[in-house]
Design an enzyme around this catalytic site. Structure first.
Site, PDB file in Angstrom:
ATOM      1  N   ASP A   1      -3.418  -3.071   4.953  1.00 27.16           N
ATOM      2  CA  ASP A   1      -3.923  -3.942   6.010  1.00 27.16           C
ATOM      3  C   ASP A   1      -4.195  -3.236   7.332  1.00 27.16           C
ATOM      4  O   ASP A   1      -4.782  -3.817   8.235  1.00 27.16           O
ATOM      5  CB  ASP A   1      -2.935  -5.087   6.260  1.00 27.16           C
TER       6      ASP A   1
ATOM      7  N   ALA B   1       0.820  -1.211   0.000  1.00 30.61           N
ATOM      8  CA  ALA B   1       0.000   0.000   0.000  1.00 30.61           C
ATOM      9  C   ALA B   1       0.852   1.258   0.000  1.00 30.61           C
ATOM     10  O   ALA B   1       0.561   2.228  -0.715  1.00 30.61           O
ATOM     11  CB  ALA B   1      -0.941  -0.009   1.208  1.00 30.61           C
TER      12      ALA B   1
ATOM     13  N   CYS C   1       3.833 -11.796   0.066  1.00 26.23           N
ATOM     14  CA  CYS C   1       3.109 -12.975  -0.419  1.00 26.23           C
ATOM     15  C   CYS C   1       4.053 -14.020  -1.012  1.00 26.23           C
ATOM     16  O   CYS C   1       3.692 -15.190  -1.142  1.00 26.23           O
ATOM     17  CB  CYS C   1       2.086 -12.567  -1.472  1.00 26.23           C
TER      18      CYS C   1
END
Length: 458
Positions: A281, A11, A42
């Site tokens: 998040d 982000a 990830c």
């Protein structure tokens, strides 16, 4: 314009890059707590499995590339105070050196932090979480000593990916899950396929069991104990029971808190503090199906939210379109995913859901190598609107393609019946004249229109 972004993951970097595109004259500074800007969290399981050989390859862009885009990177600096009135940050760099950073606009992208369940011994040597590059590098060093066994606590996405990674490295793996199924974001019939895939590759799964205690035992190994008389011994333990928003920094400055303890934001990603945006998040998410905030900590969502926040922070006017919760995971030779709402979620939102499970081949049966695709379609009986879709099948069966068809239809507000009208690609090695997702939609329509049928809800 001096824009400061706190956080250098998905982000934060997306916000900084979009701000640079919108305002080439802005002074953009990214402050992050570690030395790994723009690294793919990830991708960590694939680094630890050995499929990705070089940890530096996980960087979407190198530090030099980010600086060429005109971003100033302040690394290994922890921001521990925001003064909204004075528009300053208080940060501590390496060695504890304090610095005051002024800003005209601020994007908070502090991400999430691993949930810490009530387990004694979480800080024992040999117990790991997996959330940052530092976490991954510590675990990678531990794996260099060639441990023989591992216990993984938690059967969500990270737990499943790490079960595969450690089995591939030759470890004896036991996965402990407190629920009666792994991957609780899908229905039980699809989750059972994931469990079977792990078992087929030598992994062991213990269901309905909560771990309470981790401690050292003989030979430098770790003892793991839980309810239902569970006892295990392992060389390494990985705790992967989810995340919680890291919202404390902005909350302590007065930012409002919303869904699941995440920062409350509007669809421009603005917080309740003037000049302060939040993304990723640490922030709540506008759920496009529900029309209200939710908490969906996903990498794709973080990128989109960051892009929205960065544009608006430098004077733009962009709305975050929302998320429908699209997720997919690979576990050995199986891929599984979901998008939209499941039956119980849809009922709780006031819909009249019907979920129909079906199986279809990924391509025409006469062409060699066809694999079954297990699909579940959820639609609204009153309106026929598509509400959700779940799928599992062989990793070569183009599971993500079908999932993305459904995700696109959800964003467009399509009906289940309307999926049959989509002009999808067809060739015998890839799909049938009716794609598998269209076959699943047609089965839903048939059952929804059959007054004698009973709901086929997994």
């Amino acid at each position: 314009m001096h824009l400061v972004v706190v956080g250098g993951s998905d982000a934060g970097i997306a916000a900084a890059l979009r701000a640079r595109e919108v305002d080439p004259t802005a002074d953009i500074e990214v402050v992050l707590a570690d030395a790994f800007p723009n690294f793919s969290i990830c991708g960590l399981p694939y680094l630890l499995s050995g499929e990705v050989r070089d940890w530096q390859a996980l960087a979407h862009r190198s530090r030099a590339e980010l600086e060429r885009f005109g971003l100033r990177l302040t690394l290994e600096a922890t921001v521990h105070g925001i003064d909204p009135a004075g528009r300053t940050l208080l940060a501590a760099g390496p060695g504890g050196r304090e610095a005051v950073i002024g800003w005209d606009a601020l994007v908070v992208a502090t991400g999430a932090e691993p949930a810490r369940p009530p387990i004694s011994g979480l800080d024992c040597p040999g117990v790991f979480v997996l959330h940052t590059m530092d976490d991954a590098l510590r675990l990678a060093r531990a794996l260099e000593s060639e441990p023989q066994s591992a216990v993984i606590v938690g059967g969500g996405y990270i737990g499943l990916e790490m079960a595969e990674a450690l089995v591939q490295r030759g470890l004896e793996v036991t996965l402990v899950e407190r629920l009666p199924q792994v991957m609780p974001t899908v229905d039980a019939n699809l989750a059972s396929l994931v469990s079977e895939e792990i078992a087929a590759h030598g992994g062991r799964i213990v269901f309905d069991t909560s771990v309470h205690e981790i401690g050292p035992c003989h030979g430098g190994r770790l003892s793991v104990k839980g309810d239902r008389s569970f006892e295990g011994v392992a060389d390494v333990v990985l705790v992967a029971v989810g995340v919680r928003p890291n919202a404390a920094l902005a909350a302590s400055a007065g930012a409002a808190i919303g869904s699941h303890g995440a920062l409350a934001v509007d669809r421009r990603m603005a917080t309740s503090l003037p000049g302060v945006w939040a993304a990723g998040d640490c922030a709540e998410t506008y759920h496009a199906m529900l029309g209200r905030p939710a908490y969906l900590p996903l990498g794709t969502t973080a990128h989109k939210q960051g892009r929205t926040a960065g544009e608006n922070a430098v004077g733009g006017d962009r709305l975050f379109a929302g998320s429908v919760g699209t997720q997919v995971v690979r576990v050995f030779d199986l891929a599984a995913g979901r998008t939209g709402l499941r039956d119980l979620e849809a009922a709780g939102a006031g819909f009249d859901p019907l979920t129909v499970a079906s199986v279809a081949p990924d391509h025409v049966a006469y062409y060699p190598g066809a694999h079954p695709l297990h699909q579940s379609v959820t639609g609204d009986r009153r309106t026929g609107r598509l509400l959700g879709f779940q799928i599992a099948g062989h990793r070569l069966a183009q599971v993500p393609k079908r999932l993305d068809i459904a995700a696109t239809a959800l964003h467009l507000g399509a009906s289940v019946d309307g999926i049959s009208d989509l002009d999808l690609s067809y060739a015998p090695p890839f799909a049938g004249p009716w794609d598998a997702v269209q076959s699943a939609a047609q089965e839903w329509v048939s059952e929804a229109n059959d007054p004698s049928a009973t709901p086929n809800t997994p």
